[in-house]
Write a protein that holds these residues in place. Structure first.
Motif, mmCIF file in Angstrom:
data_model
loop_
_atom_site.group_PDB
_atom_site.id
_atom_site.type_symbol
_atom_site.label_atom_id
_atom_site.label_comp_id
_atom_site.label_asym_id
_atom_site.label_seq_id
_atom_site.Cartn_x
_atom_site.Cartn_y
_atom_site.Cartn_z
ATOM 1 N N ARG A 1 0.852 -1.191 0.000
ATOM 2 C CA ARG A 1 0.000 0.000 0.000
ATOM 3 C C ARG A 1 0.884 1.235 0.000
ATOM 4 N N THR A 2 0.718 2.069 -0.987
ATOM 5 C CA THR A 2 1.544 3.267 -1.127
ATOM 6 C C THR A 2 0.965 4.418 -0.323
ATOM 7 N N ASP A 3 1.789 5.038 0.479
ATOM 8 C CA ASP A 3 1.396 6.232 1.230
ATOM 9 C C ASP A 3 1.594 7.431 0.302
ATOM 10 N N VAL A 4 0.531 7.831 -0.350
ATOM 11 C CA VAL A 4 0.620 8.868 -1.378
ATOM 12 C C VAL A 4 1.147 10.179 -0.812
ATOM 13 N N ALA A 5 0.709 10.537 0.378
ATOM 14 C CA ALA A 5 1.150 11.799 0.983
ATOM 15 C C ALA A 5 2.648 11.761 1.271
ATOM 16 N N ASP A 6 3.127 10.621 1.740
ATOM 17 C CA ASP A 6 4.555 10.493 2.038
ATOM 18 C C ASP A 6 5.380 10.550 0.756
ATOM 19 N N VAL A 7 4.882 9.909 -0.288
ATOM 20 C CA VAL A 7 5.587 9.951 -1.580
ATOM 21 C C VAL A 7 5.670 11.384 -2.089
ATOM 22 N N ALA A 8 4.568 12.115 -2.009
ATOM 23 C CA ALA A 8 4.542 13.497 -2.477
ATOM 24 C C ALA A 8 5.517 14.364 -1.674
ATOM 25 N N ARG A 9 5.550 14.164 -0.373
ATOM 26 C CA ARG A 9 6.459 14.944 0.470
ATOM 27 C C ARG A 9 7.916 14.650 0.132
ATOM 28 N N ARG A 10 8.237 13.376 -0.025
ATOM 29 C CA ARG A 10 9.620 13.000 -0.334
ATOM 30 C C ARG A 10 10.024 13.484 -1.728
ATOM 31 N N PHE A 11 9.112 13.394 -2.669
ATOM 32 C CA PHE A 11 9.392 13.875 -4.021
ATOM 33 C C PHE A 11 9.682 15.371 -4.011
#
Length: 257
Positions: free
Chosen positions: A237-247
């Motif tokens: 399960r991808t944590d979309v918010a975490d991915v966006a923050r890291r990106f």
């Protein structure tokens, strides 16, 4: 947090999710005593059992990484090998889930080369030299050299190294694929800090999953490895918010731009 096992010749320091291990017998070119080998086994196992440790860094005190096993101790006094002489820290390194970064700061010979080959990956100083002198002194490798070295550098170079005992310099080690990169000795510590920072900046769960896929895919067919990755992707399960923050942190660009 990992406690220092208190072994003479083995520096052990834990800080900020990293266990720093230093082979520290410069007067003996950091030759590995039985106590040091046992200390390495204890420290690596402790790191694997500690959820707060994400990386192990293994190096030596200048001017050498290590000359290998302390043969004076391991051969005994002619009455047989002392207790613990067969302790194999390389096997524990290979089995570790926690990645081990090997920092080859100088000469790295024989048993020490087997240690290095058992690390997750290697950064070397331009002063590094690697060699296998098992056969030259009448020994047969026992920590994985015959399996690991040809897989790292190819069978032909491995044969030459293992039969002649001649050292390979840092440049040739890089060209052969034995080490990941070579840097000027004065910049080695700085480069290691950069690599460590990059690893720690990665998302822990994604990094663990990636390491698991690499381990599970090693030695299997391409189709099997691809299937493992596809299955892992479906289950995750991808944590979309975490991915966006890291990106955004890496690129300065938000996903809304």
């Amino acid at each position: 947090m990992i406690e220092d096992p208190g072994v003479d010749g083995l520096g052990c320091r834990w800080a900020d999710e990293v266990l720093w291990l230093t082979l520290d017998r410069p007067e003996a070119r950091n030759a590995l005593t039985i106590a040091m080998r046992r200390g390495l086994v204890t420290a690596i196992r402790a790191a694997d059992a500690d959820a707060g440790t994400r990386l192990v860094v293994l190096t030596g005190t200048d001017p050498a990484f290590s000359a290998g096993v302390d043969l004076k101790e391991s051969l005994g006094d002619g009455q047989g090998s002392p207790r613990g002489a067969r302790t194999d820290p390389a096997e524990v390194l290979r089995a570790a889930r926690t990645p081990v970064l090997g920092v080859i700061n100088g000469p790295c010979y024989t048993g020490a080369l087997e240690l290095a080959l058992s690390c997750a990956f290697l950064i070397a100083s331009d002063r590094a030299r690697v060699a296998d002198t098992h056969a030259a002194v009448g020994l047969v490798a026992g920590w994985g050299m015959s399996a690991l070295l040809p897989r790292a550098v190819g069978v032909r170079l491995a044969r030459q190294m293992m039969l002649t005992g001649e050292p390979v310099d840092a440049g040739q080690a890089l060209r052969a694929g034995l080490v990941n990169e070579v840097v000027l000795h004065d910049r080695l510590a700085e480069r290691v800090r950069q690599v460590v920072a990059g690893i720690l900046a990665a998302a822990p769960e994604a990094a663990d999953a990636t390491l698991g896929l690499l381990a599970d895919g090693d030695g299997v067919s391409l189709a099997h490895a691809l299937a493992l990755e596809a299955r892992a992707k479906l289950r995750r399960r991808t944590d979309v918010a975490d991915v966006a923050r890291r990106f955004a942190a890496r690129t300065g660009v938000t996903t809304r731009d």
